[in-house]
Structure formats: C-alpha cells, structure tokens
Write a protein that holds these residues in place. Sequence first.
Motif, PDB file in Angstrom:
ATOM      1  N   ARG A  26       0.848  -1.190   0.000  1.00  0.00           N
ATOM      2  CA  ARG A  26       0.000   0.000   0.000  1.00  0.00           C
ATOM      3  C   ARG A  26       0.884   1.240   0.000  1.00  0.00           C
ATOM      4  O   ARG A  26       1.309   1.706   1.048  1.00  0.00           O
ATOM      5  N   CYS A  42       1.607   5.279  -0.605  1.00  0.00           N
ATOM      6  CA  CYS A  42       0.803   6.489  -0.432  1.00  0.00           C
ATOM      7  C   CYS A  42       0.399   7.097  -1.762  1.00  0.00           C
ATOM      8  O   CYS A  42      -0.731   7.568  -1.913  1.00  0.00           O
ATOM      9  N   GLN A  78      -2.490   5.191  -3.335  1.00  0.00           N
ATOM     10  CA  GLN A  78      -3.749   5.523  -2.656  1.00  0.00           C
ATOM     11  C   GLN A  78      -4.262   6.888  -3.129  1.00  0.00           C
ATOM     12  O   GLN A  78      -5.458   7.064  -3.392  1.00  0.00           O
ATOM     13  N   HIS A 102      -7.658   7.729  -5.187  1.00  0.00           N
ATOM     14  CA  HIS A 102      -8.619   8.717  -4.687  1.00  0.00           C
ATOM     15  C   HIS A 102      -8.940   9.751  -5.764  1.00  0.00           C
ATOM     16  O   HIS A 102     -10.104  10.100  -5.985  1.00  0.00           O
ATOM     17  N   LEU A 137     -11.800   5.798   1.685  1.00  0.00           N
ATOM     18  CA  LEU A 137     -10.370   5.786   1.408  1.00  0.00           C
ATOM     19  C   LEU A 137      -9.663   6.893   2.186  1.00  0.00           C
ATOM     20  O   LEU A 137      -8.622   6.667   2.798  1.00  0.00           O
ATOM     21  N   PHE A 158      -6.914   6.392   4.963  1.00  0.00           N
ATOM     22  CA  PHE A 158      -5.617   7.014   4.721  1.00  0.00           C
ATOM     23  C   PHE A 158      -5.171   7.789   5.956  1.00  0.00           C
ATOM     24  O   PHE A 158      -4.022   7.675   6.391  1.00  0.00           O
TER      25      PHE A 158
END
Length: 184
Positions: free
Chosen positions: A24, A26, A29, A33, A62, A66
Amino acid sequence: THADAESWMDAVGPNGPWSPRGNRACDIQALWHQQLMVGVFCAEYFNDFHNAAQWKNLADKLERNFRTYFVDSSKLLIYDHLNRDGSPSTELRPNQLFTVDMMIPEDVRQNVIRTVLNELVYEHGTATLAQSDSNFHPFHEYPPYYVKDAAYHNGTVWAWLNGAATYAATRYDLQDIVFPVTKH
C-alpha cells in the motif's frame, strides 16, 4: 493493494525489488482517490447519481483509512507506504507530494511539503530518496558498488517529479524552492 514493485518504483533485481513499497503505497492511494473523484465528477455531469454516490462513499472511506494508517499527526508526517504486515515506512520520498489534495490535517500537509521540498528538491531536479536514508544512492550508476537499477529509485533525480514538487510548492507560496529546477 499491490505488490512491492507495482508502483512507479518498479526496479527489480535478482533478490526482488530494489526499493520495495509494501502493498500500500501512499501515491497509489492518492491516485486511486483522485480517479474516484474524477469518476464522481463525470457521473454527476451525466446525471448518473447512483454511481456518483457510490464512488464518493468509496473516496470518503479511502480518505478516512488514509488518515488512520498513513498519517502520523504527532510527527507531522505521511508514511511512504505500508508493508504487508501493516507496519509503516518513514522513508522520505517525493511520493508524499501526490497526497496533498487528500483530506489530511493541514499542519501535517504543510510539514510534509516543506520537508520534501527542502530535502529532495535540488537545482537539477527532485530526488527519489532523502540523503539521510541508509539506502540512498547518489549516482544513477556506480559500478562496482551497485548496479543502475539499485539506484534507480533510491536517491537519483527524476525530472518528472518536478511537476509534483512545483504544484505542492505553489500551494504555500514556496516557489523559490522549486524555481531552480524550472531554469533547465
């Protein structure tokens, strides 16, 4: 989720990724998004409110996750990635710049942007890893000490990252930090 080498930092050697990013990252992610929010915009434009609501709910979830797993409000940082076991990586990389449009605490955002810009942006471009990191490789290729792919994402400068650095800098009137990279 993704594999260790399934982000833009994809160099792999005989023993696996040279700069493993867990499962995962950043930036992955943040890009997910962003795409959800583009989907929301497009769905609303075409009056597809059912999908717009579903994608907005997913984007909100999300962002909450996060903030829970990637944001350290006490240290004012965003983790570069989470390892498979869920442990966070505190490597200072430009990937954190891709998260600036997500809903994160303002003091964290400002600290991350200032830190990344001050430690990774040089006159000739944006580096991929902080010099203080034990895995930092200052040269793109440096035989016999390491092969090119070992340094590929562990300190060398990538010009394409200058856009993310410039965008983040302009949010806080820090253009003077990134101006030198625009002169070349």
